[in-house]
Design an enzyme around this catalytic site. Structure first.
Site, short mmCIF file in Angstrom:
data_model
loop_
_atom_site.label_atom_id
_atom_site.label_comp_id
_atom_site.label_asym_id
_atom_site.label_seq_id
_atom_site.Cartn_x
_atom_site.Cartn_y
_atom_site.Cartn_z
N MET A 238 12.03 -54.90 -14.23
CA MET A 238 12.39 -56.07 -15.02
C MET A 238 12.23 -57.35 -14.18
O MET A 238 11.81 -58.38 -14.68
CB MET A 238 13.82 -55.93 -15.54
N GLU B 145 33.74 -45.16 -4.03
CA GLU B 145 34.69 -45.50 -5.09
C GLU B 145 34.03 -46.11 -6.32
O GLU B 145 34.52 -45.97 -7.43
CB GLU B 145 35.77 -46.44 -4.55
N LYS C 28 52.41 -47.58 -0.11
CA LYS C 28 52.62 -46.22 0.38
C LYS C 28 54.10 -45.85 0.43
O LYS C 28 54.46 -44.71 0.10
CB LYS C 28 51.99 -46.08 1.76
N PHE D 12 46.14 -52.84 8.59
CA PHE D 12 44.92 -52.03 8.51
C PHE D 12 44.66 -51.62 7.06
O PHE D 12 45.54 -51.11 6.39
CB PHE D 12 45.05 -50.79 9.41
N GLN D 13 43.44 -51.83 6.59
CA GLN D 13 43.03 -51.53 5.22
C GLN D 13 43.90 -52.22 4.18
O GLN D 13 44.15 -51.69 3.11
CB GLN D 13 42.97 -50.02 4.98
#
Lengths: 182, 588
Positions: free
Chosen positions: B485, B52, B164, B114-115
């Site tokens: 760096m 993502e 959802k 969940f999630q």
């Protein structure tokens, strides 16, 4: 390095710190208080007290009053950052010393002790719009409205007179006269 | 009665209405109803990323190279947390992103389902605004508002979290109506008197400088055109921040290079010694100002910015003009033409001494380095890449580190929206997915990610995305096997204790390219470099270019931390190198 305050640049001279009362009109929606408070904590600004409640249920508006301290530059940033938040309508800023603005805090004080003690406690509170909300033989609950510092003083005095519990609100503010902040 | 649409359909109706034709995303449980609808909306093309974060950076690359908002679609929980880095990056660099995330059904919110995660809570400090939609009737209004907030005023990311069950529920669709007043958040109500004040300051100045930033680019291509007109009309020197590169042509003589920590000697000295600084769309970032107390001590400062909170945040200015760069410059030009038609001539004489001084600084040639016939110097690699691609309309993205600074110093940008780099947040792993977004927005253009081997490994999986959609991005890795760096700072500030900055087990990038199904090229000597670059440019598929460069080259010039602009550290040619000690050490 004795004072590694910042990982980036040398902290400049810190200006004079002032206490300001910031009033914010916001849409009363989920998470709005978290946005305002998160802005303060995220940017390292200080909150001394906070009072918030809905003031117009039709327009769905809430009014948040925040007492904060900071340099003039920080106070300016606080206002500008608050104005950027989407649910914020307007932001007012008053100095604590401002004579044109009324500031008030409320406290509920529970005193436990015999009649003479509670009477003494009442006398101590007299100057601050004392109201007795509850009274028994052994106790009294007093409501006072005053400035923060006055409430601080009263609380200290009441310690020896049986103060067992204190509940305080944050400051709320209102301008004097007919004018309204736009 | 009007037609009823499901929440998922409404998402796409809104996207269509907002003229969105591209989204970057990754499916998951809580966004499945939206993914199910994808097939019914042919006008929206979905690009499947591999992580993502990649979707977020691709949306950023898309937005910055096209001027349109980028859209990302992710699922709840890990989907949302994975895109937080990209949202923060977009917030710091003012990139308009609309992120749509799925959420567990409303009745499960707060149950540690969940999630499930508190997406709006997590993304609150890294978005301009976010919404959790709890009623399907609000959905179309919220999405339209999200686009409005992302693209107006100072642009930035927004997030719409859709549970959802809301995606299944049905309601009517409300079309987008452009509002006149945007809740007072988009400000461009500067006064004509402020413009007059600016012109007065400009005509009085004898050592003026323009300091321009990403705000010019965000204001649109018109702003860049007007800036060119203003700069050439005034004859003033102009320097640019990292994000502003391309707004003014780098090859123009009035451009004195990038400023800041790794900016040119002439730009930083001019900033320090000027008597008038005109900041156009930049924000006095700490990488620009160096030590604040000694930042440009003798100058009057003007700040043109669309965000009122940028004014006086880091540096106190004498004149603030809050407004859109395009409008401010256009008013300024109009006023000059109307009231001071002779301004141009008289002014150029006045500042000729200033230019002499700048030319003296310029003659030091601070970007110079000692070239080699044995090993490829990274600066040389970027220079050759520029020479071999300058006739094409090339888009450059970068990762973060030394290679990023060398790209900024040695690649010359002449047009806006051609340079995409993570400046504010400094996100390693930005460049590869951003290049994907840039290539999607500009299908037939040359897109190169100038990368470091450490950064690019952070989002390397997105090569798979590039291959899937035949996006011929070129990943040009300046491979020195170090986090360069980090190594440079350790050398200068931590007594050469190279703690964990060497990657001992790097993959074979050529074989890696082959594994992904694209083309791998390696260059190890300076004489083969040109041929290999040409080979890369002639390849119509994605390429990973492993350019083996000098391992211990440092990026100069440099303002050592805790030092003001006029105390720069120059390259190895300079004998006066001063060691950074004590105080400065903790300040990098």
């Amino acid at each position: 390095m004795s004072k590694p305050k910042s990982a980036y640049s040398i902290p400049g001279k810190i200006g004079k710190m002032d206490t300001h009362i910031i009033v914010v009109w916001v849409d009363n929606e989920a998470g709005v208080l978290a946005r305002v408070v998160g802005l303060f904590s995220g940017r390292g600004y200080n909150i001394e007290s906070l009072a918030v409640a809905e003031i117009d249920s039709k327009k769905n508006l809430s009014r948040i009053t925040i007492v904060t301290t900071g340099t003039p530059q920080v106070i300016e940033q606080i206002k500008l950052q608050l104005k950027k938040l989407v649910p914020v309508h307007k932001v007012a800023d008053f100095k604590r010393e401002d004579k044109q603005v009324i500031f008030k805090e409320m406290a509920l004080l529970k005193i436990v002790g015999n009649a003479s003690k509670t009477q003494k406690a009442l006398n101590t509170c007299k100057k601050y719009n004392a109201v007795i909300l509850d009274k028994t033989k052994k106790s009294v609950v007093i409501q006072i409205t005053a400035l923060r510092r006055d409430i601080d003083k009263v609380s200290i005095k009441l310690k020896s007179l049986g103060l067992v519990s204190a509940s305080r609100t944050g400051a709320v503010a209102m301008t004097r006269g007919a004018e309204v902040f736009k | 009665m009007s037609k009823l649409y499901s929440g998922a359909e409404i998402v796409f109706k809104c996207l269509e209405d907002q003229k969105v034709d591209t989204i970057f995303g990754y499916p998951g449980g809580a966004v499945l109803p939206i993914y199910d609808e994808l097939k019914n909306f042919q006008s929206v093309k979905h690009f499947l990323v591999r992580h993502e974060q990649g979707a977020g950076h691709a949306a950023e690359g898309y937005a910055r190279s096209s001027g349109k908002p980028g859209v990302a679609l992710v699922t709840s929980g890990p989907g949302a947390t994975n895109i937080v880095t990209a949202l923060t990056d977009a917030y710091m660099d003012s990139v308009p992103i609309v992120c749509i995330s799925g959420q567990v059904p409303t009745h499960l919110i707060g149950t540690d389902a969940f999630q499930e995660c508190d997406t709006t809570g997590i993304t609150r400090p890294c978005t301009k605004h976010n919404w959790l939609v709890k009623d399907v009737k609000d959905l179309s209004k919220v999405i339209h508002r999200a686009f409005e907030v992302a693209t107006t005023g100072r642009p930035g990311p927004v997030l719409v979290d859709i549970p959802k069950d809301i995606q299944f529920q049905k309601t009517t669709y409300t079309k987008y109506k452009k509002q006149k007043k945007l809740n007072g958040k988009a400000q461009s109500n500067f006064k004509q008197s402020e413009i007059e004040d600016l012109i007065k300051l400009m005509s009085k100045a004898s050592k003026p400088i323009f300091y321009t930033g990403g705000g010019v680019i965000n204001s649109g291509p018109k702003a860049s055109e007007l800036l060119r007109e203003l700069v050439s009309a005034t004859g003033f020197p102009i320097t640019s921040t990292l994000q502003g590169l391309g707004a003014f042509p780098a090859e123009d003589n009035q451009f004195i290079g990038m400023l800041g920590m790794h900016g040119t000697y002439e730009a930083n000295n001019a900033m320090h010694d000027c008597d008038l600084m005109i900041n156009v769309g930049a924000r006095f970032d700490d990488r620009i100002t160096g030590k604040l107390d000694e930042f440009s001590p003798k100058s009057k400062k003007v700040h043109i910015d669309i965000d009122p909170s940028s004014i006086n945040k880091n540096v106190k200015v004498d004149l603030a003009i809050v407004g859109d760069v395009t409008e401010v410059i256009s008013s300024t030009l109009k006023s000059i033409k109307k009231n001071k038609p002779t301004f141009t001539k008289s002014n150029k004489q006045k500042i000729s001494k200033w230019w002499e001084k700048i030319e003296k600084w310029r003659s030091i040639n601070s970007l110079d380095y000692i070239n080699s016939t044995e090993t490829i110097k990274p600066q040389y690699a970027v220079q050759r890449l520029y020479e071999l691609t300058k006739d094409k309309d090339t888009f450059i993205t970068t990762e973060v580190g030394q290679h990023q600074m060398w790209a900024a110093q040695h690649y010359k940008f002449n047009k806006p929206n051609r340079w995409m780099t993570s400046g504010g947040l400094g996100t390693m792993g930005y460049g590869l997915p951003a290049a994907i977004g840039v290539q999607v927005a500009n299908p037939n253009k040359l897109v190169i990610d100038i990368a470091g081997e450490a950064s690019v490994l952070m989002t390397m999986q997105e090569m798979s995305t590039a291959v899937q959609y035949s996006l011929p991005i070129k990943i040009f890795i300046l491979n020195n096997e170090y986090m360069g760096m980090v190594r440079q700072w350790q050398e200068l500030l931590h007594d050469k204790n190279y703690s964990e900055s060497y990657t001992a087990a790097l993959p074979d990038f050529v074989k890696l390219a082959e594994a992904y199904g694209c083309v791998g090229i390696r260059a190890t000597t300076p004489e083969e470099l040109d041929d290999k670059i040409i080979e890369m440019l002639n390849t119509e598929r994605p390429v990973i270019f492993d350019c083996r460069v000098d391992k211990i080259e440092n990026c100069f010039p440099m303002i050592p931390s805790g030092k003001p602009h006029n105390q720069m550290l120059l390259g190895p040619n300079d004998q006066k190198q001063k060691k950074i000690t004590g105080k400065g050490k903790t300040l990098v």
